[in-house]
Scaffold this motif. Structure first.
Motif, PDB file in Angstrom:
ATOM      1  N   LYS A 103       2.666  22.255   0.407  1.00  0.00           N
ATOM      2  CA  LYS A 103       2.688  21.406  -0.803  1.00  0.00           C
ATOM      3  C   LYS A 103       2.198  19.995  -0.490  1.00  0.00           C
ATOM      4  CE  LYS A 103       4.972  24.046  -3.934  1.00  0.00           C
ATOM      5  NZ  LYS A 103       4.108  25.164  -3.570  1.00  0.00           N
ATOM      6  N   HIS A 104       2.275  19.612   0.782  1.00  0.00           N
ATOM      7  CA  HIS A 104       1.844  18.270   1.162  1.00  0.00           C
ATOM      8  C   HIS A 104       0.323  18.096   1.120  1.00  0.00           C
ATOM      9  CE1 HIS A 104       5.782  16.875   2.158  1.00  0.00           C
ATOM     10  NE2 HIS A 104       5.979  17.884   2.968  1.00  0.00           N
ATOM     11  N   PHE A 105      -0.385  19.211   1.043  1.00  0.00           N
ATOM     12  CA  PHE A 105      -1.840  19.016   1.011  1.00  0.00           C
ATOM     13  C   PHE A 105      -2.559  19.945   0.037  1.00  0.00           C
ATOM     14  CE2 PHE A 105      -2.555  22.660   3.684  1.00  0.00           C
ATOM     15  CZ  PHE A 105      -1.466  22.681   4.540  1.00  0.00           C
ATOM     16  N   CYS A 116      -4.067   9.310   3.492  1.00  0.00           N
ATOM     17  CA  CYS A 116      -4.596   9.930   4.702  1.00  0.00           C
ATOM     18  C   CYS A 116      -3.999  11.342   4.752  1.00  0.00           C
ATOM     19  CB  CYS A 116      -4.128   9.106   5.903  1.00  0.00           C
ATOM     20  SG  CYS A 116      -4.487   9.849   7.493  1.00  0.00           S
ATOM     21  N   ILE A 117      -4.820  12.345   5.055  1.00  0.00           N
ATOM     22  CA  ILE A 117      -4.308  13.722   5.083  1.00  0.00           C
ATOM     23  C   ILE A 117      -4.806  14.446   6.331  1.00  0.00           C
ATOM     24  CG2 ILE A 117      -3.773  15.581   3.457  1.00  0.00           C
ATOM     25  CD1 ILE A 117      -6.015  14.500   1.687  1.00  0.00           C
ATOM     26  N   THR A 118      -3.870  15.086   7.024  1.00  0.00           N
ATOM     27  CA  THR A 118      -4.272  15.902   8.171  1.00  0.00           C
ATOM     28  C   THR A 118      -3.908  17.375   7.980  1.00  0.00           C
ATOM     29  OG1 THR A 118      -2.236  15.227   9.277  1.00  0.00           O
ATOM     30  CG2 THR A 118      -4.227  14.059   9.912  1.00  0.00           C
ATOM     31  N   LEU A 128      11.253   4.516   3.019  1.00  0.00           N
ATOM     32  CA  LEU A 128      11.873   3.539   3.924  1.00  0.00           C
ATOM     33  C   LEU A 128      11.151   3.469   5.256  1.00  0.00           C
ATOM     34  CD1 LEU A 128      15.675   4.213   3.400  1.00  0.00           C
ATOM     35  CD2 LEU A 128      14.310   2.288   2.549  1.00  0.00           C
ATOM     36  N   ARG A 129      11.238   2.324   5.896  1.00  0.00           N
ATOM     37  CA  ARG A 129      10.714   2.164   7.251  1.00  0.00           C
ATOM     38  C   ARG A 129      11.872   1.973   8.212  1.00  0.00           C
ATOM     39  NH1 ARG A 129       6.515   3.974   4.828  1.00  0.00           N
ATOM     40  NH2 ARG A 129       4.481   3.203   5.506  1.00  0.00           N
ATOM     41  N   LYS A 130      11.667   2.435   9.451  1.00  0.00           N
ATOM     42  CA  LYS A 130      12.686   2.196  10.476  1.00  0.00           C
ATOM     43  C   LYS A 130      12.717   0.706  10.763  1.00  0.00           C
ATOM     44  CE  LYS A 130      11.936   6.659  12.654  1.00  0.00           C
ATOM     45  NZ  LYS A 130      11.391   7.380  13.800  1.00  0.00           N
ATOM     46  N   ARG A 183       0.853  -1.197   0.000  1.00  0.00           N
ATOM     47  CA  ARG A 183       0.000   0.000   0.000  1.00  0.00           C
ATOM     48  C   ARG A 183       0.886   1.242   0.000  1.00  0.00           C
ATOM     49  NH1 ARG A 183      -0.472   3.988   2.678  1.00  0.00           N
ATOM     50  NH2 ARG A 183       0.928   3.053   4.203  1.00  0.00           N
ATOM     51  N   ARG A 184       0.578   2.176  -0.882  1.00  0.00           N
ATOM     52  CA  ARG A 184       1.316   3.447  -0.896  1.00  0.00           C
ATOM     53  C   ARG A 184       0.340   4.597  -0.749  1.00  0.00           C
ATOM     54  NH1 ARG A 184       4.729   0.925  -0.259  1.00  0.00           N
ATOM     55  NH2 ARG A 184       4.487   2.030   1.702  1.00  0.00           N
ATOM     56  N   SER A 185       0.820   5.713  -0.235  1.00  0.00           N
ATOM     57  CA  SER A 185       0.008   6.924  -0.246  1.00  0.00           C
ATOM     58  C   SER A 185      -0.015   7.443  -1.674  1.00  0.00           C
ATOM     59  CB  SER A 185       0.598   7.978   0.685  1.00  0.00           C
ATOM     60  OG  SER A 185       0.392   7.601   2.020  1.00  0.00           O
ATOM     61  N   ILE A 186      -1.212   7.582  -2.222  1.00  0.00           N
ATOM     62  CA  ILE A 186      -1.370   8.021  -3.608  1.00  0.00           C
ATOM     63  C   ILE A 186      -1.915   9.448  -3.613  1.00  0.00           C
ATOM     64  CG2 ILE A 186      -2.629   7.576  -5.786  1.00  0.00           C
ATOM     65  CD1 ILE A 186      -0.444   5.452  -5.116  1.00  0.00           C
ATOM     66  N   ARG A 187      -1.251  10.310  -4.396  1.00  0.00           N
ATOM     67  CA  ARG A 187      -1.660  11.717  -4.435  1.00  0.00           C
ATOM     68  C   ARG A 187      -2.015  12.191  -5.841  1.00  0.00           C
ATOM     69  NH1 ARG A 187       2.631  10.867  -1.044  1.00  0.00           N
ATOM     70  NH2 ARG A 187       2.299  11.398   1.156  1.00  0.00           N
ATOM     71  N   LYS A 188      -1.852  11.266  -6.819  1.00  0.00           N
ATOM     72  CA  LYS A 188      -2.256  11.594  -8.200  1.00  0.00           C
ATOM     73  C   LYS A 188      -3.216  10.503  -8.652  1.00  0.00           C
ATOM     74  CE  LYS A 188       1.635  14.276  -9.830  1.00  0.00           C
ATOM     75  NZ  LYS A 188       2.787  14.033  -8.927  1.00  0.00           N
TER      76      LYS A 188
HETATM   77  C1  LIG Z   1      -1.929  10.866  10.238  1.00  0.00           C
HETATM   78  C2  LIG Z   1      -1.369  11.049   8.849  1.00  0.00           C
HETATM   79  C3  LIG Z   1      -1.382  12.302   8.264  1.00  0.00           C
HETATM   80  C4  LIG Z   1      -0.905  12.486   6.969  1.00  0.00           C
HETATM   81  N1  LIG Z   1      -1.027  13.729   6.390  1.00  0.00           N
HETATM   82  C5  LIG Z   1      -0.631  13.894   5.115  1.00  0.00           C
HETATM   83  C6  LIG Z   1      -0.830  15.159   4.466  1.00  0.00           C
HETATM   84  O1  LIG Z   1      -1.349  16.121   5.031  1.00  0.00           O
HETATM   85  N2  LIG Z   1      -0.453  15.260   3.166  1.00  0.00           N
HETATM   86  C7  LIG Z   1       0.110  14.209   2.485  1.00  0.00           C
HETATM   87  O2  LIG Z   1       0.406  14.367   1.298  1.00  0.00           O
HETATM   88  N3  LIG Z   1       0.312  13.002   3.078  1.00  0.00           N
HETATM   89  C8  LIG Z   1      -0.051  12.817   4.368  1.00  0.00           C
HETATM   90  N4  LIG Z   1       0.109  11.602   4.975  1.00  0.00           N
HETATM   91  C9  LIG Z   1       0.719  10.473   4.228  1.00  0.00           C
HETATM   92  C10 LIG Z   1       2.163  10.224   4.683  1.00  0.00           C
HETATM   93  O3  LIG Z   1       2.998  11.217   4.152  1.00  0.00           O
HETATM   94  C11 LIG Z   1       2.585   8.819   4.233  1.00  0.00           C
HETATM   95  O4  LIG Z   1       1.768   7.858   4.868  1.00  0.00           O
HETATM   96  C12 LIG Z   1       4.053   8.525   4.570  1.00  0.00           C
HETATM   97  O5  LIG Z   1       4.909   9.363   3.857  1.00  0.00           O
HETATM   98  C13 LIG Z   1       4.439   7.063   4.259  1.00  0.00           C
HETATM   99  O6  LIG Z   1       4.187   6.752   2.914  1.00  0.00           O
HETATM  100  P1  LIG Z   1       3.265   5.514   2.505  1.00  0.00           P
HETATM  101  O7  LIG Z   1       1.882   5.778   3.075  1.00  0.00           O
HETATM  102  O8  LIG Z   1       3.243   5.481   1.004  1.00  0.00           O
HETATM  103  O9  LIG Z   1       3.858   4.276   3.096  1.00  0.00           O
HETATM  104  C14 LIG Z   1      -0.353  11.388   6.258  1.00  0.00           C
HETATM  105  C15 LIG Z   1      -0.337  10.116   6.858  1.00  0.00           C
HETATM  106  C16 LIG Z   1      -0.843   9.941   8.139  1.00  0.00           C
HETATM  107  C17 LIG Z   1      -0.832   8.570   8.752  1.00  0.00           C
END
Ligand SMILES: Cc1cc2nc3c(=O)[nH]c(=O)nc-3n(C[C@H](O)[C@H](O)[C@H](O)COP(=O)(O)O)c2cc1C
Length: 205
Positions: free
Chosen positions: A92-94, A153-155, A193-195, A14-19
């Motif tokens: 830029k993260h959100f 997930c975005i906060t 990477l993960r710790k 699973r990856r965080s997808i933004r596009k």
């Molecule tokens: C509580 C939480 C808040 C996060 N907030 C943001 C965010 O505001 N914007 C964003 O682009 N990604 C956000 N992320 C995604 C993380 O950046 C991402 O989970 C992390 O870099 C690890 O990458 P992966 O999910 O692909 O393993 C958030 C993730 C979590 C768990």
């Protein structure tokens, strides 16, 4: 399912997808994903979570405008150029979230007032409504992943927590815990990477 191979491989993939592709998500898929969320554990099984599903471009744009306006206020107040630059980088993260085909706003119910009177600051920790909602969020994202749907997930947008709540008609007793962006992936990010386990876990005798 075997823990060391199948499950771990699935969780790791699973990856965080933004596009996202513009294809809409089927309502029955969204229903199944929310059902998976509802099977998360919750404190005293209270299930004090709520999921607002947003597909309307207009509402997503309103949310983006709210967050941008709030962020601009924060930037304008920043005292030095260095802080401002850092904040701009962070934004830029959100700043992409309104592009997701679906946004799910996950909220938790704040603990009852009597619990605060009884337990003071510990009330939120003990009631556990936010952590319960976070567990639901993880179930939701894994269920999406199992259906080939990307999520993030975005906060960051929660800088505008109160105004977003107002827009979405969430009452005073609720707190937005996170937004989850959903859609078919238009990118394949590298795994961050993960710790190592040895660094993050220890036995205490
Ligand atoms: C509580 C939480 C808040 C996060 N907030 C943001 C965010 O505001 N914007 C964003 O682009 N990604 C956000 N992320 C995604 C993380 O950046 C991402 O989970 C992390 O870099 C690890 O990458 P992966 O999910 O692909 O393993 C958030 C993730 C979590 C768990």
């Amino acid at each position: 399912m075997n823990l060391t191979s199948d499950f771990l491989r699935f969780v790791r993939s699973r990856r965080s997808i933004r596009k996202f592709r513009t294809d809409p998500l089927l309502r029955e898929d969204l229903r199944r994903i929310i059902e998976a969320a509802s099977w998360a554990p919750s404190a005293s099984n209270r299930q004090d979570w709520e999921f607002v599903i947003i597909t309307s471009h207009t509402t997503k744009k309103k949310m983006e405008d709210i967050v941008r306006t709030r962020w601009k206020l924060i930037l304008d107040k920043s005292e030095t150029e260095v802080i401002k630059e850092e904040l701009e980088k962070y934004a830029k993260h959100f700043d992409w979230f309104s592009q997701a085909p679906v946004l799910i706003v996950i909220s938790a119910k704040r603990p009852e007032i009597f619990l605060f009177k009884l337990l003071g600051e510990a009330a939120e920790d003990v009631a556990g409504t936010e952590i319960s909602a976070a567990m639901a969020a993880q179930n939701l994202m894994l269920a999406a992943h199992a259906s080939g749907i990307g999520s993030c997930c975005i906060t960051g947008p929660l800088v505008a927590q109160e105004t977003l709540k107002e827009l979405l008609g969430l009452g005073k007793r609720r707190k937005i815990v996170c937004l989850v962006a959903l859609g078919y992936p238009a990118e394949q990010p590298e795994a961050p990477l993960r710790k190592p386990v040895e660094k993050i876990a220890k036995y205490v005798e």
